[in-house]
Design a protein around this motif. Structure first.
Motif, PDB file in Angstrom:
ATOM      1  N   ASN A   1       0.752  -1.198  -0.107  1.00  0.00           N
ATOM      2  CA  ASN A   1      -0.003  -0.099   0.075  1.00  0.00           C
ATOM      3  C   ASN A   1       0.879   1.374  -0.043  1.00  0.00           C
ATOM      4  O   ASN A   1       2.155   1.123   0.251  1.00  0.00           O
ATOM      5  CB  ASN A   1      -1.025  -0.078   1.138  1.00  0.00           C
ATOM      6  CG  ASN A   1      -0.288   0.052   2.600  1.00  0.00           C
ATOM      7  OD1 ASN A   1       0.395   0.751   2.800  1.00  0.00           O
ATOM      8  ND2 ASN A   1      -0.471  -1.103   3.466  1.00  0.00           N
ATOM      9  N   LYS A   2       0.442   2.418  -0.241  1.00  0.00           N
ATOM     10  CA  LYS A   2       1.116   3.508  -0.295  1.00  0.00           C
ATOM     11  C   LYS A   2       1.917   4.042   1.024  1.00  0.00           C
ATOM     12  O   LYS A   2       2.767   4.925   0.910  1.00  0.00           O
ATOM     13  CB  LYS A   2       0.099   4.797  -0.510  1.00  0.00           C
ATOM     14  CG  LYS A   2      -0.814   5.230   0.202  1.00  0.00           C
ATOM     15  CD  LYS A   2      -1.720   6.261  -0.370  1.00  0.00           C
ATOM     16  CE  LYS A   2      -2.871   6.423   0.708  1.00  0.00           C
ATOM     17  NZ  LYS A   2      -3.615   7.718   0.025  1.00  0.00           N
ATOM     18  N   ASN A   3       1.186   3.443   2.059  1.00  0.00           N
ATOM     19  CA  ASN A   3       2.305   3.838   3.417  1.00  0.00           C
ATOM     20  C   ASN A   3       3.332   3.152   3.635  1.00  0.00           C
ATOM     21  O   ASN A   3       4.136   3.231   4.613  1.00  0.00           O
ATOM     22  CB  ASN A   3       1.185   3.545   4.490  1.00  0.00           C
ATOM     23  CG  ASN A   3      -0.100   4.805   4.202  1.00  0.00           C
ATOM     24  OD1 ASN A   3       0.247   5.730   3.987  1.00  0.00           O
ATOM     25  ND2 ASN A   3      -1.118   4.329   4.773  1.00  0.00           N
ATOM     26  N   GLU A   4       3.510   1.985   2.764  1.00  0.00           N
ATOM     27  CA  GLU A   4       4.474   1.022   3.186  1.00  0.00           C
ATOM     28  C   GLU A   4       5.936   1.398   2.227  1.00  0.00           C
ATOM     29  O   GLU A   4       5.617   2.115   1.038  1.00  0.00           O
ATOM     30  CB  GLU A   4       4.278  -0.405   2.716  1.00  0.00           C
ATOM     31  CG  GLU A   4       3.369  -0.992   3.690  1.00  0.00           C
ATOM     32  CD  GLU A   4       3.159  -2.412   3.599  1.00  0.00           C
ATOM     33  OE1 GLU A   4       3.718  -3.147   2.322  1.00  0.00           O
ATOM     34  OE2 GLU A   4       2.576  -3.044   4.516  1.00  0.00           O
ATOM     35  N   LYS A   5       6.902   0.859   2.347  1.00  0.00           N
ATOM     36  CA  LYS A   5       8.066   1.086   1.559  1.00  0.00           C
ATOM     37  C   LYS A   5       8.559  -0.305   1.395  1.00  0.00           C
ATOM     38  O   LYS A   5       8.281  -1.227   1.791  1.00  0.00           O
ATOM     39  CB  LYS A   5       9.437   1.953   2.150  1.00  0.00           C
ATOM     40  CG  LYS A   5       9.064   3.205   2.375  1.00  0.00           C
ATOM     41  CD  LYS A   5      10.260   4.061   2.842  1.00  0.00           C
ATOM     42  CE  LYS A   5       9.613   5.438   3.004  1.00  0.00           C
ATOM     43  NZ  LYS A   5      11.076   6.341   3.547  1.00  0.00           N
ATOM     44  N   TYR A   6       9.429  -0.362   0.209  1.00  0.00           N
ATOM     45  CA  TYR A   6      10.095  -1.603  -0.090  1.00  0.00           C
ATOM     46  C   TYR A   6      11.100  -2.052   0.901  1.00  0.00           C
ATOM     47  O   TYR A   6      11.431  -1.199   1.887  1.00  0.00           O
ATOM     48  CB  TYR A   6      11.218  -1.398  -1.327  1.00  0.00           C
ATOM     49  CG  TYR A   6      10.600  -1.527  -2.621  1.00  0.00           C
ATOM     50  CD1 TYR A   6      10.433  -2.871  -3.422  1.00  0.00           C
ATOM     51  CD2 TYR A   6      10.092  -0.301  -3.059  1.00  0.00           C
ATOM     52  CE1 TYR A   6      10.226  -2.874  -4.734  1.00  0.00           C
ATOM     53  CE2 TYR A   6       9.739  -0.285  -4.340  1.00  0.00           C
ATOM     54  CZ  TYR A   6       9.591  -1.502  -5.178  1.00  0.00           C
ATOM     55  OH  TYR A   6       8.859  -1.539  -6.425  1.00  0.00           O
ATOM     56  N   ARG A   7      11.016  -3.360   1.426  1.00  0.00           N
ATOM     57  CA  ARG A   7      12.029  -3.998   2.476  1.00  0.00           C
ATOM     58  C   ARG A   7      12.405  -5.226   2.086  1.00  0.00           C
ATOM     59  O   ARG A   7      12.093  -5.759   0.973  1.00  0.00           O
ATOM     60  CB  ARG A   7      10.894  -4.125   3.712  1.00  0.00           C
ATOM     61  CG  ARG A   7       9.814  -5.056   3.628  1.00  0.00           C
ATOM     62  CD  ARG A   7       8.895  -5.142   4.819  1.00  0.00           C
ATOM     63  NE  ARG A   7       7.795  -6.009   4.785  1.00  0.00           N
ATOM     64  CZ  ARG A   7       8.059  -7.261   5.255  1.00  0.00           C
ATOM     65  NH1 ARG A   7       9.010  -7.802   5.683  1.00  0.00           N
ATOM     66  NH2 ARG A   7       6.579  -8.042   4.970  1.00  0.00           N
ATOM     67  N   ILE A   8      13.541  -5.573   2.656  1.00  0.00           N
ATOM     68  CA  ILE A   8      14.178  -6.735   2.258  1.00  0.00           C
ATOM     69  C   ILE A   8      14.106  -8.131   3.252  1.00  0.00           C
ATOM     70  O   ILE A   8      13.909  -7.754   4.416  1.00  0.00           O
ATOM     71  CB  ILE A   8      15.793  -6.586   2.273  1.00  0.00           C
ATOM     72  CG1 ILE A   8      16.486  -5.553   1.276  1.00  0.00           C
ATOM     73  CG2 ILE A   8      16.682  -7.824   2.429  1.00  0.00           C
ATOM     74  CD1 ILE A   8      17.811  -5.099   1.580  1.00  0.00           C
TER      75      ILE A   8
END
Length: 317
Positions: free
Chosen positions: A106-113
């Motif tokens: 969603n727009k509130n999240e960022k990419y994560r590993i």
């Protein structure tokens, strides 16, 4: 980056691959340690995690291959299946780890590993150098060999290579092949058996200490017969295991197994196993490519691939 080459050499990886792929394994690690080349994921989410994403933060197979291709001055693309030859071995050893750049939901999240994970056929899959391997780069020279040995014990493939180091560095003769088989194979595979006889010398074939042990086990060896290079005994269960090291001959073929069974049964003894010992895979191929004489029900062990034992079974009865 000479230290990377030194560490990979100490791991004896070249004994499990071609010289070209060994060189590419080194280049692969050096590429993934590079903190100057911009990340192939710079504009695909890695910027959410690192201020200035570089190759050292992770790269996919195609990007790694592209850099190696440039280092080698190649014009043709490297075979993508090369990952099986110069990425997979490094993964198995724990030199590299997998990573997945998970997109936001969603727009509130960022990419994560997500580490140690690959999503099937995703372009967001990547590889990076493990922290444990990076630590080896800073070890003092005098401590490096021991540090690499300890590093190898953290993975099953590494344990194989460590076993190779232990065994192969001490074999230069038929006698040493027998003794290393007894020392390594026995302790790892049949620890409840102890040596009661070894034929590793010219001249007198039964040393006094072995005569005592053979007598205790109730075994009489006929000097006129061809008996194994080593006999091991499980005293508690009164079971025997026979080893033969092959240089020019000596496999446990069908007739030999049959004769030895008869000899032991006539003395009221039971053989639990027969293992043929080879020095290298080349020796196995040279011998079995011609003779194909390993008896079903026996096993074989190879000194330069010491982490495994191979069993011979019968399909046509």
């Amino acid at each position: 980056m000479k230290r990377v080459e030194q560490i990979i050499d100490l791991m004896k990886l070249r004994n499990y691959t071609t010289e070209k792929n060994h060189e590419r394994c080194i280049k692969c690690v050096e590429t993934l340690l590079n903190d100057q080349i911009p990340s192939p994921y710079k504009d695909k989410g890695m910027s959410d995690i690192y201020e200035e994403p570089k190759f050292c933060h992770g790269a996919n197979t195609a990007s790694i291959a592209s850099v190696i291709q440039q280092l080698e001055g190649k014009t043709n693309k490297l075979d993508r299946e090369g990952r099986d030859h110069w990425i997979k071995p490094l993964l198995e050893l724990g030199v590299l780890r997998k990573g997945y750049l998970k997109p936001p939901t969603n727009k509130n999240e960022k990419y994560r590993i997500i580490k140690d994970y690959h999503y099937t056929k995703s372009q967001n899959n990547f590889y990076f150098v493990s922290e444990e391997f990076k630590a080896l780069l800073n070890f003092p020279e005098e401590d490096l060999k021991e540090a690499v040995s300890n590093f190898l014990l953290n993975s099953s493939k590494g344990k194989e290579l460590r076993a190779y180091q232990i065994v192969s560095e001490n074999i230069n003769s038929h006698s040493q092949l027998i003794n290393q088989a007894v020392e390594f194979f026995t302790k790892k595979h049949i620890p409840d058996f102890k040596v009661i006889y070894i034929d590793d010398e010219d001249g007198t074939r039964i040393r006094e200490e072995f005569s005592i042990l053979l007598e205790k086990a109730g075994i009489t060896l006929d000097l006129s017969s061809r008996y194994p290079d080593a006999i091991l005994w499980n005293e508690e269960k009164d079971l025997f295991w026979l080893l033969d090291a092959v240089e020019s001959d000596g496999e446990f073929d069908h007739l030999r197994v049959e004769d030895l069974y008869k000899d032991f049964v006539s003395s009221g003894k039971v053989i639990a196993g027969f293992t043929t010992i080879y020095r290298t895979w080349n020796k196995v191929a040279n011998r079995q490519g011609i003779y194909k004489n390993l008896s079903p029900g026996t096993s074989f062990w190879i000194a330069n691939d010491p982490g495994k034992v191979f069993y011979v079974s019968e399909l046509i009865k």
